[in-house]
Design a protein around this motif. Structure first.
Motif, PDB file in Angstrom:
ATOM      1  N   GLU A   1      -9.606  58.274  -7.191  1.00  0.00           N
ATOM      2  CA  GLU A   1     -11.026  58.288  -6.807  1.00  0.00           C
ATOM      3  C   GLU A   1     -11.535  56.872  -6.563  1.00  0.00           C
ATOM      4  O   GLU A   1     -12.329  56.636  -5.637  1.00  0.00           O
ATOM      5  N   LEU A   2     -11.082  55.919  -7.378  1.00  0.00           N
ATOM      6  CA  LEU A   2     -11.513  54.532  -7.215  1.00  0.00           C
ATOM      7  C   LEU A   2     -11.042  53.967  -5.884  1.00  0.00           C
ATOM      8  O   LEU A   2     -11.818  53.332  -5.146  1.00  0.00           O
ATOM      9  N   ILE A   3      -9.790  54.193  -5.529  1.00  0.00           N
ATOM     10  CA  ILE A   3      -9.240  53.662  -4.284  1.00  0.00           C
ATOM     11  C   ILE A   3      -9.909  54.315  -3.078  1.00  0.00           C
ATOM     12  O   ILE A   3     -10.189  53.649  -2.073  1.00  0.00           O
ATOM     13  N   VAL A   4     -10.208  55.599  -3.165  1.00  0.00           N
ATOM     14  CA  VAL A   4     -10.943  56.266  -2.087  1.00  0.00           C
ATOM     15  C   VAL A   4     -12.323  55.637  -1.927  1.00  0.00           C
ATOM     16  O   VAL A   4     -12.793  55.407  -0.795  1.00  0.00           O
ATOM     17  N   ALA A   5     -12.981  55.323  -3.038  1.00  0.00           N
ATOM     18  CA  ALA A   5     -14.286  54.671  -2.970  1.00  0.00           C
ATOM     19  C   ALA A   5     -14.175  53.318  -2.277  1.00  0.00           C
ATOM     20  O   ALA A   5     -15.027  52.956  -1.448  1.00  0.00           O
ATOM     21  N   TRP A   6     -13.128  52.563  -2.592  1.00  0.00           N
ATOM     22  CA  TRP A   6     -12.919  51.272  -1.925  1.00  0.00           C
ATOM     23  C   TRP A   6     -12.666  51.470  -0.431  1.00  0.00           C
ATOM     24  O   TRP A   6     -13.214  50.740   0.405  1.00  0.00           O
ATOM     25  N   GLN A   7     -11.850  52.452  -0.088  1.00  0.00           N
ATOM     26  CA  GLN A   7     -11.555  52.712   1.321  1.00  0.00           C
ATOM     27  C   GLN A   7     -12.814  53.118   2.084  1.00  0.00           C
ATOM     28  O   GLN A   7     -12.925  52.867   3.284  1.00  0.00           O
ATOM     29  N   ASN A   8     -13.754  53.727   1.381  1.00  0.00           N
ATOM     30  CA  ASN A   8     -15.003  54.158   2.000  1.00  0.00           C
ATOM     31  C   ASN A   8     -16.072  53.072   1.998  1.00  0.00           C
ATOM     32  O   ASN A   8     -17.203  53.330   2.410  1.00  0.00           O
ATOM     33  N   GLY A   9     -15.709  51.884   1.535  1.00  0.00           N
ATOM     34  CA  GLY A   9     -16.626  50.753   1.654  1.00  0.00           C
ATOM     35  C   GLY A   9     -17.262  50.264   0.369  1.00  0.00           C
ATOM     36  O   GLY A   9     -17.950  49.241   0.388  1.00  0.00           O
ATOM     37  N   ASP A  10     -17.033  50.936  -0.748  1.00  0.00           N
ATOM     38  CA  ASP A  10     -17.657  50.514  -2.007  1.00  0.00           C
ATOM     39  C   ASP A  10     -16.762  49.502  -2.702  1.00  0.00           C
ATOM     40  O   ASP A  10     -16.302  49.714  -3.830  1.00  0.00           O
ATOM     41  N   VAL A  11     -16.531  48.354  -2.040  1.00  0.00           N
ATOM     42  CA  VAL A  11     -15.579  47.361  -2.535  1.00  0.00           C
ATOM     43  C   VAL A  11     -16.152  46.500  -3.654  1.00  0.00           C
ATOM     44  O   VAL A  11     -15.438  45.676  -4.235  1.00  0.00           O
ATOM     45  N   ASP A  12     -17.436  46.693  -3.977  1.00  0.00           N
ATOM     46  CA  ASP A  12     -18.027  46.011  -5.123  1.00  0.00           C
ATOM     47  C   ASP A  12     -17.902  46.837  -6.395  1.00  0.00           C
ATOM     48  O   ASP A  12     -18.327  46.395  -7.471  1.00  0.00           O
TER      49      ASP A  12
END
Length: 213
Positions: free
Chosen positions: A105-116
């Protein structure tokens, strides 16, 4: 044209890698026997390259991966800015469904732009790139080091490559990696830009016997 050639590698295998245990920056593991064999194979393949400097993270698995080059007398520096991302409170734990679901879930969030978004009690990709930049600025401030070797970590390497190629952090997962893989990159001082040469190269490992079934 003034140019710097960068050989960028991921460290060799550790037992945590083999067992699927997340290491991060908080777990200072050592290479296992297969990782040491990978390091020897890389040295055998590239000992002829006239490296002016070696850069590693502060974690011993990166140092061990280039120890033969260091022992040959090549100058060496270690920088915490090259450490692996901190995966937080789940580092060092045996794999389980709950943790694996969290990381997915964390990596999907990063891939979707939530890199902070940081790992729980850990770092975000944006924070890692922020600490990497001063190290790269230092490296680029030394044009006399024309050929260098950098040893670091999987996720941190993906983040660094987006920094070098001025890409958004959402692109980091396109950079594949495996233990003791090699990326080659050139930097032009005249153009002030990086050029991709090759990536995730493991041809130097192909002569090794398969370590386990």
């Amino acid at each position: 044209m003034k140019r710097k050639t960068i050989y960028l590698i991921r460290h060799g295998e550790t037992d945590h890698n083999r067992n699927g245990i997340v290491q991060g920056s908080g777990v200072d593991t050592t290479l296992n026997e297969w990782g040491k064999a990978q390091a020897e194979a890389f040295y055998d393949a590239y000992q002829h390259v006239p490296f002016d400097k070696i850069y590693t993270s502060k974690l011993q698995r990166t140092v061990q991966s280039v120890q033969n080059f260091i022992d040959s007398g090549i100058p060496w520096e270690s920088h915490a800015g090259l450490n692996e991302i901190s995966w937080g409170c789940r580092e060092g734990r045996m794999p389980n469904d709950k943790d694996q679901g969290y990381y997915r879930e964390l990596i999907v969030a990063w891939q979707n732009g939530d890199v902070d978004m940081p790992c729980e009690e850990g770092e975000s990709p944006a924070q890692v790139r922020l600490r990497q930049k001063p190290v790269m600025d230092l490296i680029l401030s030394r044009p006399q080091e024309r050929t260098i070797l950098i040893a670091m970590h999987g996720r941190a390497m993906r983040i660094l490559l987006t920094l070098l190629f001025d890409e958004p952090l959402t692109a980091m997962d396109k950079y594949e990696h495996s233990n003791l893989c090699l990326y080659r990159i050139n930097y032009s001082y005249d153009e002030q830009k990086f050029a991709f040469v090759s990536g995730n190269d493991i041809t130097h490992l192909l002569s090794l016997d398969v370590p386990y079934n």
